[in-house]
Design an enzyme around this catalytic site. Structure first.
Site: not given
Length: 412
Positions: A163, A302, A313, A334, A339
């Protein structure tokens, strides 16, 4: 001496728009591209929704024969690259083709193609396997097909870091221009893995959301988050050496000023719990740019919607930004697109550039109450209109890959 690198073109194929204008209008409106899966029968699956690309007709974006020789992830990449190339107003008759390259990644390549052709082998029909199965399936073919379609003969590579692939590709393209390997690079990522095998595989990892309400399926940082929603599409940026861009009168969207890449060396699917690996990637990007944490306006996180990613994160942002973490605007694209795996960094790179251009930070749609430990400003409830001088994009990949790109508003 490092050369300065700017963004001069953008292209996108996404679940909420198949061109950049369509995509960005949906971003500004907070549209969610998630809905019931139509690509296969989900009767026996716990997961019922995904973020599919809608209304994309490959032969409308490239010639029919070429389209037939590509699987969807390559079609999306070529369409987005052609849009970005046209947006940048590049004319290959005026360029040295060996100075124009490609770095476009895909985390998996054509999983639907693998699924379809392996089924033929298992049915004892090996002679029915598609003659172009291998060159249609392998992940480097997004980059290869872009090179062929646009006549680009420079450095042509494909970073595969799950990813984080798209963001690593933008970073590697940046380095290629900074240190003289190229003057122009087509950079980003593409993915199309919404198929039975893909959903079953991620479901077995308990990585996917089982929510059926599109508005509450991809809810990064929310206390009720239960996984990510599989998406598909491509995001492409044209990166160009500053003087080269100025000499041809190109429109400059933004400047790419920092790149950080690290590994957690910790676990195959979980980010490091203290966030130190991702934090170091952010710190490296800021150090290269000569920027203090308090100068960064915005982080495109992310932000997958899994418990571990969002919590760890958040910890990484605290580590990298210190006291400034409380004031930086954070969101997750997202929440609208799902995603896109290896394509995520490319699409989110486009979002960062447009955010800088229009001084607009989109909300994290669907997220209502942040979960325990998620204590930062995730841009909830409404977008924010504020001057965006620096925008950061984070991507994390299975295997412990961390990538951060830092962009800024272009100033002479």
């Amino acid at each position: 001496m490092k050369r300065r690198v700017v963004v001069t073109g953008l292209g996108a194929v996404t679940p909420i728009g198949n061109t950049v204008p369509e995509f960005w209008e949906s971003i500004r409106a907070g549209r969610i591209g998630i809905g019931p899966i139509t690509k296969f029968d989900t009767t026996e699956y716990k997961v019922k929704v995904a973020a599919e690309v809608k209304g994309f007709v490959a032969k409308d974006r490239m010639d029919f024969k070429s389209a037939r020789r590509m699987d969807e992830f390559s079609q999306y990449a070529v369409a987005a690259a052609k849009e970005a190339f046209a947006d940048a107003k590049l004319d290959m008759e005026q360029e040295d083709p060996y100075r124009v390259g490609v770095c476009v990644g895909s985390g998996i390549g054509s999983l639907p193609g693998i699924e379809k052709n392996v089924a033929k082998v298992l049915e004892n029909k090996p002679n029915r396997v598609h003659p172009l199965f291998v060159p249609m399936m392998i992940s480097n073919m997004a980059a290869g097909n872009i090179s062929i379609q646009l006549g680009l003969m420079g450095k042509c590579t494909d970073v595969v870091t799950a990813c984080a692939s798209g963001t690593h590709c933008i970073g590697d393209a940046l380095r290629a221009i900074q240190y003289g390997d190229a003057d122009v690079m087509v950079a980003g990522g593409s993915e199309s893995c919404i198929c039975g095998t893909g959903v079953a595989g991620f479901s077995a990892l308990t990585a996917l959301s089982t929510a059926e309400d599109p508005a509450r399926a991809s809810i990064p940082f929310d206390q009720e988050r239960d996984g990510f929603v599989l998406g598909e599409g491509a995001g492409i940026l044209i990166l160009e050496e500053l003087e080269h861009a100025k000499n041809r009168g190109a429109h400059i969207y933004a400047e790419v000023v920092g790149y950080g890449a690290t590994a957690d060396a910790y676990h195959v699917t979980s980010p490091k719990e203290d966030g130190s690996g991702a934090a170091k990637a952010m710190t490296l990007a800021m150090e290269e740019a000569g920027v203090r944490p308090e100068e960064v306006t915005y982080i495109n996180a992310h932000g997958t919607g899994t418990h571990h990613n969002d919590l760890f994160e958040t910890r990484a942002i605290h580590l990298a930004f210190g006291d400034a973490a409380a004031s930086v605007h954070i969101n997750s694209t997202k929440s609208m697109t799902g995603h896109l795996l290896g394509g995520a960094g490319g699409v989110e790179g486009v979002v960062c550039v447009k955010s800088i251009e229009e001084d607009f930070i989109h909300q994290t749609v669907g997220t209502i109450v942040p979960g325990e430990g998620c204590d930062l400003d995730y841009t909830l409830g409404a977008p924010v209109e504020t001057p965006v001088m620096y925008a950061m994009s984070n991507s994390l990949g299975f295997g412990g890959h961390n990538a951060t790109i830092l962009m800024k508003k272009y100033v002479e």
